[in-house]
Write a protein that holds these residues in place. Structure first.
Motif, PDB file in Angstrom:
ATOM      1  N   GLY A 111       0.784  -1.218   0.000  1.00  0.00           N
ATOM      2  CA  GLY A 111       0.000   0.000   0.000  1.00  0.00           C
ATOM      3  C   GLY A 111       0.821   1.274   0.000  1.00  0.00           C
ATOM      4  N   ALA A 112       2.137   1.156  -0.175  1.00  0.00           N
ATOM      5  CA  ALA A 112       2.997   2.338  -0.208  1.00  0.00           C
ATOM      6  C   ALA A 112       3.086   2.894  -1.627  1.00  0.00           C
ATOM      7  N   LEU A 113       3.331   4.176  -1.730  1.00  0.00           N
ATOM      8  CA  LEU A 113       3.432   4.844  -3.032  1.00  0.00           C
ATOM      9  C   LEU A 113       4.698   4.389  -3.760  1.00  0.00           C
ATOM     10  N   GLN A 114       4.544   4.056  -5.031  1.00  0.00           N
ATOM     11  CA  GLN A 114       5.662   3.624  -5.866  1.00  0.00           C
ATOM     12  C   GLN A 114       5.608   4.374  -7.188  1.00  0.00           C
ATOM     13  N   VAL A 115       6.765   4.819  -7.680  1.00  0.00           N
ATOM     14  CA  VAL A 115       6.818   5.546  -8.946  1.00  0.00           C
ATOM     15  C   VAL A 115       7.860   4.903  -9.844  1.00  0.00           C
ATOM     16  N   GLY A 116       7.456   4.490 -11.064  1.00  0.00           N
ATOM     17  CA  GLY A 116       8.365   3.826 -11.989  1.00  0.00           C
ATOM     18  C   GLY A 116       8.620   2.390 -11.569  1.00  0.00           C
ATOM     19  N   PRO A 117       9.450   1.662 -12.327  1.00  0.00           N
ATOM     20  CA  PRO A 117      10.140   2.108 -13.542  1.00  0.00           C
ATOM     21  C   PRO A 117       9.277   2.091 -14.813  1.00  0.00           C
ATOM     22  N   ARG A 118       8.036   1.574 -14.729  1.00  0.00           N
ATOM     23  CA  ARG A 118       7.177   1.591 -15.918  1.00  0.00           C
ATOM     24  C   ARG A 118       6.859   3.020 -16.315  1.00  0.00           C
ATOM     25  N   SER A 119       6.771   3.251 -17.616  1.00  0.00           N
ATOM     26  CA  SER A 119       6.524   4.594 -18.121  1.00  0.00           C
ATOM     27  C   SER A 119       5.365   4.595 -19.109  1.00  0.00           C
ATOM     28  N   ALA A 120       4.615   5.696 -19.103  1.00  0.00           N
ATOM     29  CA  ALA A 120       3.526   5.854 -20.066  1.00  0.00           C
ATOM     30  C   ALA A 120       4.039   6.263 -21.432  1.00  0.00           C
ATOM     31  N   GLY A 121       5.329   6.608 -21.517  1.00  0.00           N
ATOM     32  CA  GLY A 121       5.914   6.996 -22.798  1.00  0.00           C
ATOM     33  C   GLY A 121       5.326   8.297 -23.318  1.00  0.00           C
ATOM     34  N   ALA A 122       5.497   8.516 -24.610  1.00  0.00           N
ATOM     35  CA  ALA A 122       4.961   9.726 -25.239  1.00  0.00           C
ATOM     36  C   ALA A 122       3.548   9.511 -25.777  1.00  0.00           C
ATOM     37  N   ASP A 123       3.203   8.267 -26.074  1.00  0.00           N
ATOM     38  CA  ASP A 123       1.899   7.932 -26.623  1.00  0.00           C
ATOM     39  C   ASP A 123       1.451   6.601 -26.029  1.00  0.00           C
ATOM     40  N   PRO A 124       0.472   6.529 -25.134  1.00  0.00           N
ATOM     41  CA  PRO A 124      -0.501   7.593 -24.847  1.00  0.00           C
ATOM     42  C   PRO A 124       0.015   8.708 -23.952  1.00  0.00           C
TER      43      PRO A 124
END
Length: 214
Positions: free
Chosen positions: A73-86
């Protein structure tokens, strides 16, 4: 990018620099103690590459890095990316909440001036995406956005420590050169945490890598 940053910094009178190139998917950092450092022991995608190249440390922290909650339940950022599209939710196509959405809600991006006004950002869409994440984390929108920035900054701070302190260099003796699409928005906080005394942002940070090639 490192070549362009070293040239610009040298022109400004700073030849001991740490480069911070934050784009959409990752952040590249490199330490230049009066020269551009090279290595023949790089690892790319988990594979050793034994050819001469500029010594760069990369982490999955970019403007498009997707935020979510981990198993605890802790906040996590990355490593997945939304890229430029979408791309980030505020681009109008994607639904994933990203660092760019957080920066927009914190007032670090002017929605009407993005891409020189040719691509207005959707603030409400970003707010809805962050609000959905905040609900899952039992938090509010602003606290979640601030938390996302803190997490991604922590990832970049570790990368800078890896190329400086862990190799015997004191960051306080260097200038942080921030470029890429998002580098300048995070540079001051990183400099404050690492006690780096100066931040240099080139005039056109988004095209500094192209300048380095030239």
């Amino acid at each position: 990018g490192v070549v362009g940053a070293f040239w610009v910094a040298s022109e400004a009178g700073h030849d001991r620099i740490i480069t911070l190139d934050m784009g959409g998917t990752s952040t590249d950092v490199s330490l230049c103690p009066g020269r551009i450092q090279e290595t023949t022991t790089a690892v790319t995608g988990g594979f050793p590459v034994s050819v001469p190249m500029i010594d760069i440390h990369t982490v999955g922290a970019g403007g498009g890095s997707i935020a979510g909650g981990d198993a605890g339940g802790a906040l996590q950022v990355g490593p997945r990316s939304a890229g430029a599209d979408p791309g980030p939710a505020c681009y109008g196509k994607g639904t994933e909440v990203t660092v760019t959405d957080a920066n927009l809600l914190l007032g670090r991006l002017v929605p009407a001036h993005f891409l020189d006004g040719r691509m207005p950002l959707d603030t409400q869409r970003a707010k809805d995406a962050v609000a959905a994440l905040a609900s899952r984390l039992a938090s509010d929108v602003k606290a979640t956005a601030l938390g996302m920035v803190r997490v991604v900054n922590s990832n970049m701070e570790r990368a800078i420590r890896a190329v400086s302190l862990e190799r015997g260099f004191d960051p306080r003796e260097f200038t942080l050169v921030a470029f890429g699409g998002a580098g300048a928005m995070h540079a001051c906080e990183l400099a404050q945490e690492l006690r780096i005394p100066r931040v240099l942002v080139p005039l056109y940070p988004g095209i500094l890598s192209a300048l380095g090639v030239a």
